[in-house]
Every structure is written in C-alpha cells, then in structure tokens.
Write a protein that holds these residues in place. Structure first.
Motif, short mmCIF file in Angstrom:
data_model
loop_
_atom_site.label_atom_id
_atom_site.label_comp_id
_atom_site.label_asym_id
_atom_site.label_seq_id
_atom_site.Cartn_x
_atom_site.Cartn_y
_atom_site.Cartn_z
N SER A 5 0.71 -1.30 0.21
CA SER A 5 0.28 0.09 0.19
C SER A 5 1.12 1.60 -0.30
O SER A 5 2.36 1.30 0.63
CB SER A 5 -1.02 0.20 1.41
N SER A 6 0.48 2.51 -0.55
CA SER A 6 1.32 3.57 0.03
C SER A 6 1.47 3.95 1.15
O SER A 6 2.58 3.72 1.44
CB SER A 6 -0.03 5.27 -0.25
N ASP A 7 0.84 3.17 2.16
CA ASP A 7 1.49 3.49 3.54
C ASP A 7 2.81 2.36 4.14
O ASP A 7 3.75 3.08 4.19
CB ASP A 7 0.09 2.95 4.86
N ALA A 53 4.68 12.02 6.86
CA ALA A 53 4.92 11.05 5.85
C ALA A 53 3.22 10.31 5.51
O ALA A 53 3.11 10.49 4.35
CB ALA A 53 6.30 10.55 5.07
N LEU A 54 2.82 9.69 6.12
CA LEU A 54 2.01 8.86 6.13
C LEU A 54 0.63 9.27 5.61
O LEU A 54 -0.04 9.37 5.60
CB LEU A 54 1.39 7.76 7.18
N LEU A 69 7.11 8.37 -4.58
CA LEU A 69 6.84 7.63 -5.44
C LEU A 69 8.21 7.75 -6.87
O LEU A 69 8.44 7.22 -7.31
CB LEU A 69 6.18 8.74 -6.34
N HIS A 70 9.12 8.83 -6.32
CA HIS A 70 10.22 9.48 -7.22
C HIS A 70 11.40 8.18 -6.53
O HIS A 70 11.97 7.61 -7.25
CB HIS A 70 10.91 10.59 -6.39
N LEU A 71 11.45 7.45 -5.08
CA LEU A 71 12.52 7.21 -4.80
C LEU A 71 12.00 5.19 -5.14
O LEU A 71 12.49 4.88 -5.51
CB LEU A 71 12.48 7.28 -3.31
#
Length: 141
Positions: A5-7, A53-54, A69-71
């Motif tokens: 997940s995004s988290d 961040a979350l 996303l970049h990393l």
C-alpha cells in the motif's frame, strides 16, 4: 505478487532513512533505497517524520514532487536494469550514464520515460508499452 500500500511504501522509506542514520544493518533492498535517499537530501525532512509522511498528500496540480514515488521509481529502474527488462534497458542505461557522465542524471532521464509510459497506459487503459519505453530512452541518447 508483492503489492504494498501507499502507507507501506512510505513506512519502508522512512524506516530505511531511520536505520541508515542509526547505523543499523540494512536489508539488501534497504541498502539500495538508502543509496537513492543519499542522492536526495531534499527528501530527508519528510523521511524523518513518519507521521507526517503517512498523512501528507502530494498533488500533481500543486507541482509537489512525491518523494516516495520518486524513490520507488529509482528502485524500479534499478530492478529493470539488473534483469534487463524490458530487453535492452541495461545497455541503454549504461550508454546514457556514460553520455551524461552521471548515473543519477541518467536515471532521472529514464524515469521521465518510465513515467510517460505509465501515464500513457493509464490514460488509454492498455498495458504498459515496453517497446515505446525503450524507444523513448533511445531518443535521450
């Protein structure tokens, strides 16, 4: 198949950053991530605050770069190069790195091509076009 997940992704990069600064042992994937984190000091404040961040929302419309996303794209490109998938990306990445005399700059150019391929696939509802991706990287040479 692994589908974080995004988290999960945000926690992974924040925990890698924490472990890196605490001189703790990193997993091989964390070691790769830590290398890209070192190349992006502009993300260190975000990575140092897990709670923020979350909850932070990165909007394209606001021209805010999403550090996670970049990393993640850096790691994805590393994986693509390591297994030469799509075929030819390893040689192209090497050639672009030599031409730019900077592996990080070369990865950013590849990242633009990757982002374009993903955007086109999402826009058209079709699978990602690996051949178009390779052709886009070739045009950077």
């Amino acid at each position: 198949m692994f589908n974080p997940s995004s988290d999960d992704v945000r926690r992974f990069f924040c925990e890698t950053f924490r472990k890196q600064h605490a001189n703790e042992i990193l997993t091989p994937l964390e070691t790769m991530a830590a290398d890209w984190i070192r190349h992006h000091p502009e993300y260190h404040d975000v990575l140092g605050d897990v709670e923020t961040a979350l909850t932070r929302n990165y909007q394209v419309e606001g021209a805010q770069a999403n550090p996670f996303l970049h990393l993640s794209m850096h790691l994805s490109i590393d994986e693509q190069i390591s297994i030469d998938q799509p075929p030819g990306i390893r040689a192209l990445a090497t050639e672009l790195t030599l031409k730019r005399d900077d592996a990080h700059a070369a990865q950013h150019e590849i990242m633009e091509c990757l982002g374009e391929m993903i955007w086109n696939a999402q826009r058209t509802g079709t699978p990602p076009d690996g051949l178009a991706y390779i052709e886009a990287i070739k045009r950077r040479l």
